[in-house]
Design a protein around this motif. Structure first.
Motif, PDB file in Angstrom:
ATOM      1  N   LYS A   1     -11.231 -10.121   1.363  1.00  0.00           N
ATOM      2  CA  LYS A   1     -10.570 -10.076   2.677  1.00  0.00           C
ATOM      3  C   LYS A   1     -11.033 -11.262   3.518  1.00  0.00           C
ATOM      4  CE  LYS A   1      -9.785  -5.090   2.968  1.00  0.00           C
ATOM      5  NZ  LYS A   1      -9.875  -3.848   3.757  1.00  0.00           N
TER       6      LYS A   1
ATOM      7  N   GLU B   1      -2.673  -3.111  11.057  1.00  0.00           N
ATOM      8  CA  GLU B   1      -3.443  -1.868  11.185  1.00  0.00           C
ATOM      9  C   GLU B   1      -4.360  -1.879  12.404  1.00  0.00           C
ATOM     10  OE1 GLU B   1      -5.850  -1.145   7.743  1.00  0.00           O
ATOM     11  OE2 GLU B   1      -6.919   0.526   8.681  1.00  0.00           O
ATOM     12  N   TYR B   2      -4.978  -3.000  12.661  1.00  0.00           N
ATOM     13  CA  TYR B   2      -5.939  -3.091  13.772  1.00  0.00           C
ATOM     14  C   TYR B   2      -5.399  -3.953  14.912  1.00  0.00           C
ATOM     15  CZ  TYR B   2      -9.298  -1.236  10.380  1.00  0.00           C
ATOM     16  OH  TYR B   2      -9.955  -0.455   9.451  1.00  0.00           O
TER      17      TYR B   2
ATOM     18  N   VAL C   1      -3.696   0.447  -3.157  1.00  0.00           N
ATOM     19  CA  VAL C   1      -4.998   0.263  -3.818  1.00  0.00           C
ATOM     20  C   VAL C   1      -5.724   1.592  -4.006  1.00  0.00           C
ATOM     21  CG1 VAL C   1      -5.422  -2.140  -3.214  1.00  0.00           C
ATOM     22  CG2 VAL C   1      -5.992  -0.348  -1.554  1.00  0.00           C
ATOM     23  N   ASN C   2      -5.459   2.545  -3.124  1.00  0.00           N
ATOM     24  CA  ASN C   2      -5.949   3.912  -3.356  1.00  0.00           C
ATOM     25  C   ASN C   2      -4.890   4.556  -4.252  1.00  0.00           C
ATOM     26  OD1 ASN C   2      -8.160   3.609  -1.526  1.00  0.00           O
ATOM     27  ND2 ASN C   2      -6.687   3.794   0.134  1.00  0.00           N
TER      28      ASN C   2
ATOM     29  N   PHE D   1     -13.714  -5.735  -1.416  1.00  0.00           N
ATOM     30  CA  PHE D   1     -13.858  -4.843  -0.255  1.00  0.00           C
ATOM     31  C   PHE D   1     -14.694  -3.634  -0.673  1.00  0.00           C
ATOM     32  CE2 PHE D   1     -12.127  -1.328   2.448  1.00  0.00           C
ATOM     33  CZ  PHE D   1     -12.603  -1.801   3.658  1.00  0.00           C
TER      34      PHE D   1
ATOM     35  N   HIS E   1      -6.771   4.286  13.807  1.00  0.00           N
ATOM     36  CA  HIS E   1      -6.964   2.891  14.227  1.00  0.00           C
ATOM     37  C   HIS E   1      -5.960   2.425  15.275  1.00  0.00           C
ATOM     38  CE1 HIS E   1      -9.070   2.237  10.104  1.00  0.00           C
ATOM     39  NE2 HIS E   1      -9.826   2.857  10.979  1.00  0.00           N
TER      40      HIS E   1
ATOM     41  N   ASP F   1     -13.193  -5.945   8.154  1.00  0.00           N
ATOM     42  CA  ASP F   1     -11.971  -5.259   7.746  1.00  0.00           C
ATOM     43  C   ASP F   1     -10.787  -5.601   8.641  1.00  0.00           C
ATOM     44  OD1 ASP F   1     -10.251  -3.601   6.479  1.00  0.00           O
ATOM     45  OD2 ASP F   1     -11.240  -1.728   7.023  1.00  0.00           O
ATOM     46  N   PHE F   2     -10.191  -6.761   8.462  1.00  0.00           N
ATOM     47  CA  PHE F   2      -8.918  -7.086   9.121  1.00  0.00           C
ATOM     48  C   PHE F   2      -8.935  -6.891  10.635  1.00  0.00           C
ATOM     49  CE2 PHE F   2      -7.040  -5.616   4.848  1.00  0.00           C
ATOM     50  CZ  PHE F   2      -7.044  -6.898   4.339  1.00  0.00           C
TER      51      PHE F   2
ATOM     52  N   ARG G   1     -11.043  -6.344  -6.215  1.00  0.00           N
ATOM     53  CA  ARG G   1     -11.274  -6.457  -4.764  1.00  0.00           C
ATOM     54  C   ARG G   1     -12.760  -6.442  -4.415  1.00  0.00           C
ATOM     55  NH1 ARG G   1      -9.025  -2.534  -1.289  1.00  0.00           N
ATOM     56  NH2 ARG G   1      -8.116  -3.990   0.176  1.00  0.00           N
TER      57      ARG G   1
ATOM     58  N   LYS H   1      -9.291  -1.504  -6.870  1.00  0.00           N
ATOM     59  CA  LYS H   1     -10.249  -1.148  -5.809  1.00  0.00           C
ATOM     60  C   LYS H   1     -11.244  -0.200  -6.461  1.00  0.00           C
ATOM     61  CE  LYS H   1     -10.519   1.232  -1.296  1.00  0.00           C
ATOM     62  NZ  LYS H   1      -9.751   1.706  -0.125  1.00  0.00           N
TER      63      LYS H   1
ATOM     64  N   TRP I   1       0.860  -1.181   0.000  1.00  0.00           N
ATOM     65  CA  TRP I   1       0.000   0.000   0.000  1.00  0.00           C
ATOM     66  C   TRP I   1       0.900   1.236   0.000  1.00  0.00           C
ATOM     67  CZ3 TRP I   1      -4.583  -1.161   3.925  1.00  0.00           C
ATOM     68  CH2 TRP I   1      -5.426  -2.132   3.351  1.00  0.00           C
TER      69      TRP I   1
ATOM     70  N   GLU J   1      -7.440 -12.192   0.607  1.00  0.00           N
ATOM     71  CA  GLU J   1      -6.557 -11.071   0.959  1.00  0.00           C
ATOM     72  C   GLU J   1      -6.397 -11.031   2.475  1.00  0.00           C
ATOM     73  OE1 GLU J   1      -7.222  -7.125  -0.900  1.00  0.00           O
ATOM     74  OE2 GLU J   1      -6.991  -6.253   1.091  1.00  0.00           O
TER      75      GLU J   1
ATOM     76  N   GLU K   1       0.374   3.798   3.184  1.00  0.00           N
ATOM     77  CA  GLU K   1      -0.908   3.716   3.888  1.00  0.00           C
ATOM     78  C   GLU K   1      -0.869   2.483   4.787  1.00  0.00           C
ATOM     79  OE1 GLU K   1      -4.166   4.890   1.717  1.00  0.00           O
ATOM     80  OE2 GLU K   1      -5.670   3.880   2.948  1.00  0.00           O
ATOM     81  N   ARG K   2      -1.065   2.704   6.075  1.00  0.00           N
ATOM     82  CA  ARG K   2      -1.032   1.630   7.078  1.00  0.00           C
ATOM     83  C   ARG K   2       0.342   0.954   7.137  1.00  0.00           C
ATOM     84  NH1 ARG K   2      -5.216   4.276   8.925  1.00  0.00           N
ATOM     85  NH2 ARG K   2      -6.997   4.148   7.548  1.00  0.00           N
TER      86      ARG K   2
ATOM     87  N   GLU L   1     -14.946   3.066  -0.840  1.00  0.00           N
ATOM     88  CA  GLU L   1     -14.350   4.175  -0.087  1.00  0.00           C
ATOM     89  C   GLU L   1     -13.952   5.334  -0.997  1.00  0.00           C
ATOM     90  OE1 GLU L   1     -11.251   2.256   2.274  1.00  0.00           O
ATOM     91  OE2 GLU L   1     -12.734   1.870   3.843  1.00  0.00           O
TER      92      GLU L   1
HETATM   93  C1  BDP Z   1      -8.959  -0.251   5.446  1.00  0.00           C
HETATM   94  C2  BDP Z   1      -7.854   0.742   5.599  1.00  0.00           C
HETATM   95  C3  BDP Z   1      -7.737   1.665   4.420  1.00  0.00           C
HETATM   96  C4  BDP Z   1      -7.667   0.848   3.146  1.00  0.00           C
HETATM   97  C5  BDP Z   1      -8.866  -0.076   3.070  1.00  0.00           C
HETATM   98  C6  BDP Z   1      -8.810  -1.025   1.874  1.00  0.00           C
HETATM   99  O1  BDP Z   1      -8.095   1.520   6.762  1.00  0.00           O
HETATM  100  O2  BDP Z   1      -6.595   2.454   4.604  1.00  0.00           O
HETATM  101  O3  BDP Z   1      -7.611   1.678   2.035  1.00  0.00           O
HETATM  102  O4  BDP Z   1      -8.908  -0.897   4.211  1.00  0.00           O
HETATM  103  O5  BDP Z   1      -8.546  -2.200   2.093  1.00  0.00           O
HETATM  104  O6  BDP Z   1      -8.767  -1.226   6.428  1.00  0.00           O
HETATM  105  O7  BDP Z   1      -9.042  -0.616   0.745  1.00  0.00           O
END
Ligand code: BDP
Length: 728
Positions: free
Chosen positions: A374, A407-408, A223-224, A340, A539, A379-380, A338, A301, A173, A401, A181-182, A305
């Motif tokens: 996932k 992250e968490y 992914v973003n 998600f 988080h 979410d993880f 994805r 993605k 990421w 995935e 990211e994360r 989001e």
């Molecule tokens: C969330 C994360 C975020 C990710 C998103 C993802 O907080 O930063 O962009 O998942 O998987 O857990 O797309």
């Protein structure tokens, strides 16, 4: 006299500096074996022989020489012919007559499997490492070195291994500005600024580490995503990375931002059914493959989001994925789409949304598309039940995935081994085709194209992962991607032996510590099936009171639903009925309180505070007890680690001891803040003998961590979520 002692001191410092380890070498340390075993191992590895001259054979030979000369503390010769007993011959039946003559059981192992066998050739006792391709032999070479590192006997070897999953990928990421990211291990290892001219040697070590686990692909960016990665200047940079990784059997993949045709292609739409858009992606794929002939494909993605996607044009996920698949298919590339996805407009229980979005399109995706799902439906989280999508889309390639970066789960400063969590997911029974249809089986057998993706925890820190023990999660991911049925404790044991030493007095307690660590984190963060109780956005710390995030389902209160009457999310028929997404025996099990495992209780049920638990305690007392057990277990890990000091070098001992202190501080905070908050809901006294939280609830509520790592710099996301989150 004084002068002499200064010299002695300097000498002592030099010795300890020489022995200090910063973690850079990961599990590929190749330190000399103990004196008493040296003779035995030296006899089994006297020279490295290969007749192949490919780039992969070259790195294989280099790795064997590096590993064996380190482990055996002597210079190892290389050559193309066997000179005596103890030769280590590697290659394929195609490039070695000796290997062809041995008639090894290579059939059915595919291009990446290997055989390692103690054999006799031309009257010499040798070890042969063979694959059907040079990459298979490379994997075998790493395995051979691992056997010595773990002090296994190597004089009567008969190892046969092949990956159960075809695509074993890291997902970085990492952003183009080198933030992650994360990411909790510093900046990105991909320095886009100095590419393509300069490739840091570190990328070779990254490739070695991945190849040692059989990881065969990597998605280089977040992914973003930024569309810039698909412009000619960046494609040239990616090509240089691909050249670096190729000898190690690693393909590169990119994230395709759905709106790229508009952002970098000057089209007025990104509608997947528009012929101009389709042509643009076809040309883009041709351009990429011209620069990178073995390019892996795209990860996407979309409509998630705030990311653009086919739904922006009234099209569906299959339309979007198939358009990209069509562009890549002539070149053999794949699309990882994805799952998600949770919609802004749909007020339904968030954990149901991915299933609702994708299930109707089962069978509508092209053959080179893989749904990337996932492990859990949310979410993880520290613990979630497996996603109901596993097994539910039998006519669509469906891959897993996992998130390696924590992250968490306390970032890099909490010791949490994820192998046991992933094993729990893989061994969950979906009942997709009757009893025994574990998630691992469904992933391996249900699909033509199989995929395991892990969100990377790698950064530019010297120790790669931000802590020594987080290296174990990279390691475990690779091992489980190769074989999702592998056992988490055996993997942990291997990692400890390779990373530290093979002394049972050390590795048994460390493995025990690792194996308990995930449950410990669950207990101090989200016991009994709670989820998403972290402060929003960063988080990091606890935030069970948060109720004002950008959208309802970003709020912890949405997930715990605590009030005077009780706590938990009713996902049975009287509530959101998410249970109905599972196959009937699983749905039934989760529908009934009595058959729901206690560790998922509040995920599926809303229960009164005085509900009786298996322990005989009330739900309220049990909840408080679990938080306390989590906190206590972290202290116990710290005490255990302190005892192990004699077995570890100073540097790696110290960072781990320090981080365990951070974890203890955080576990106390999690416990106290959560107990204070939930007590304000239950209105009940603490169970007898339990310590009151150190502060009032209002104290915990005002805590914030604006600079918690992993959030990147402002402007990091190309497209921010539709409504900005308000928490730090
Ligand atoms: C969330 C994360 C975020 C990710 C998103 C993802 O907080 O930063 O962009 O998942 O998987 O857990 O797309």
């Amino acid at each position: 006299m004084r002068f002499l002692s200064l010299i002695a001191l300097a000498a002592a410092t030099m010795i300890s500096a020489a022995h200090a380890e910063d973690g850079y070498d990961l599990w590929l340390r190749y330190r000399p074996v103990e004196k008493q075993a040296l003779v035995r191992y030296r006899a089994a590895a006297t020279e490295v022989v290969s007749a192949s001259h490919s780039a992969t054979a070259k790195v294989t030979s280099d790795e064997l020489v590096r590993g064996l000369s380190g482990l055996l503390a002597k210079k190892i010769a290389t050559g193309t012919t066997i000179h005596g007993n103890g030769a280590v011959l590697f290659g394929t039946p195609a490039n070695s007559k000796t290997i062809a003559g041995l008639k090894l059981p290579l059939a059915g192992l595919g291009p990446e499997g290997y055989v390692i066998k103690s054999a006799t050739a031309n009257g010499r006792k040798i070890t042969v490492i063979a694959g059907n391709s040079d990459v298979g032999a490379l994997y075998g070479a790493f395995r051979f070195l691992k056997e010595i590192q773990a002090r296994a006997p190597v004089d009567r070897l008969a190892i046969v291994s092949a990956p159960k999953v075809k695509l074993r990928l890291l997902n970085h990421w990492d952003n183009l500005d080198a933030t992650i990211e994360r990411g909790y291990a510093g900046g990105s290892i991909f320095n886009w600024w100095t590419l393509p001219e300069h490739v840091p040697p570190r990328l070779v070590d990254y490739a070695r580490a991945n190849a040692s686990l059989g990881i065969n692909g990597t998605v280089l960016i977040n992914v973003n995503a930024s569309s810039l990665i698909l412009t000619p200047g960046y494609i040239a940079k990616v090509a240089r990375i691909a050249d670096t990784f190729r000898p190690y059997g690693i393909k590169v993949y990119l994230v395709a931002r759905f709106s790229a045709p508009m952002e970098i292609g000057r089209l007025t739409t990104a509608d997947p059914l528009d012929p101009k858009v389709r042509a643009w992606w076809r040309n883009k794929a041709d351009e990429i493959y011209h620069a990178i002939p073995d390019f892996g494909g795209f990860l996407v993605k979309a409509n998630s989001e705030g990311q653009p996607g086919p739904q922006d044009y009234g099209r569906n996920h299959a339309d979007g994925a198939n358009m990209l698949a069509e562009a890549l298919a002539p070149h053999g590339g794949v699309v990882m789409w994805r799952a998600f996805v949770y919609s802004h407009e749909v007020p339904d229980d968030r954990i149901k949304q991915a299933y609702n979005e994708f299930k109707p399109f089962d069978g509508k995706f092209a053959d080179n598309v893989i749904l990337q799902v996932k492990n859990g439906a949310l979410d993880f989280q520290p613990r979630e039940p497996f996603s109901a999508l596993f097994g539910a889309t039998p006519r669509t390639n469906t891959g897993m995935e996992l998130q390696i970066t924590k992250e968490y789960l306390g970032f890099n400063t909490h010791l949490v081994y994820l192998g046991s969590m992933w094993q729990e997911v893989f061994q969950s029974d979906t009942y997709a085709k009757g009893a025994g249809s574990t998630v691992a089986k469904v992933i391996v057998f249900n699909n033509k194209l199989t995929l395991m993706a892990g969100v990377s925890n790698i950064g530019a820190d010297r120790n790669w992962c931000g802590s020594i023990f987080d290296q174990a999660n990279w390691y475990a991911f690779g091992r489980l991607a190769w074989d999702p049925d592998a056992k988490a404790d055996a993997i942990a044991a291997d990692w400890v032996k390779l990373t530290f030493n093979a002394n049972p007095a050390f590795d048994q307690p460390v493995v025990a510590m690792m194996m308990g660590s995930r449950e410990t984190a669950v207990n101090y963060m989200t016991p009994l099936g709670l989820a998403h109780q972290m402060g929003t956005s960063g988080h990091y710390g606890p935030g069970p009171w948060v109720d004002d995030a950008g959208r309802q389902d970003w709020n912890p209160v949405y997930y715990h639903r605590a009030g005077k009457d009780g706590i938990g999310f009713d996902r049975t028929a009287t509530g959101s009925n998410a249970v109905a997404q599972y196959f009937p025996p699983v749905a039934e099990k989760f529908s009934r309180v009595e058959t729901t495992p206690e560790n998922l209780l509040l995920w599926f049920h809303h229960l009164p505070w005085d509900y009786k638990m298996a322990s005989g305690r009330t739900l309220w007392d049990e909840l408080v007890t679990r938080y306390g057990e989590g906190e206590d277990a972290v202290h116990a890990m710290g005490a255990e680690w302190a005892k192990l000091k004699p077995y570890v070098d100073d540097e790696r001992f110290a960072i781990t001891a320090d981080y365990l202190r951070i974890q203890a501080r955080d576990a106390k905070l999690w416990r106290d803040a959560s107990v204070a908050y939930f007590q304000s809901m239950s209105g009940l006294p603490l169970p007898s003998g339990m310590r009151a939280p150190a502060h009032s609830l209002s104290y915990y509520k005002q805590l914030s961590w604006p600079y918690a790592p992993g959030q990147g710099s402002p402007g990091r996301k190309v497209t921010p979520p539709p409504e900005e989150e308000t928490q730090p």
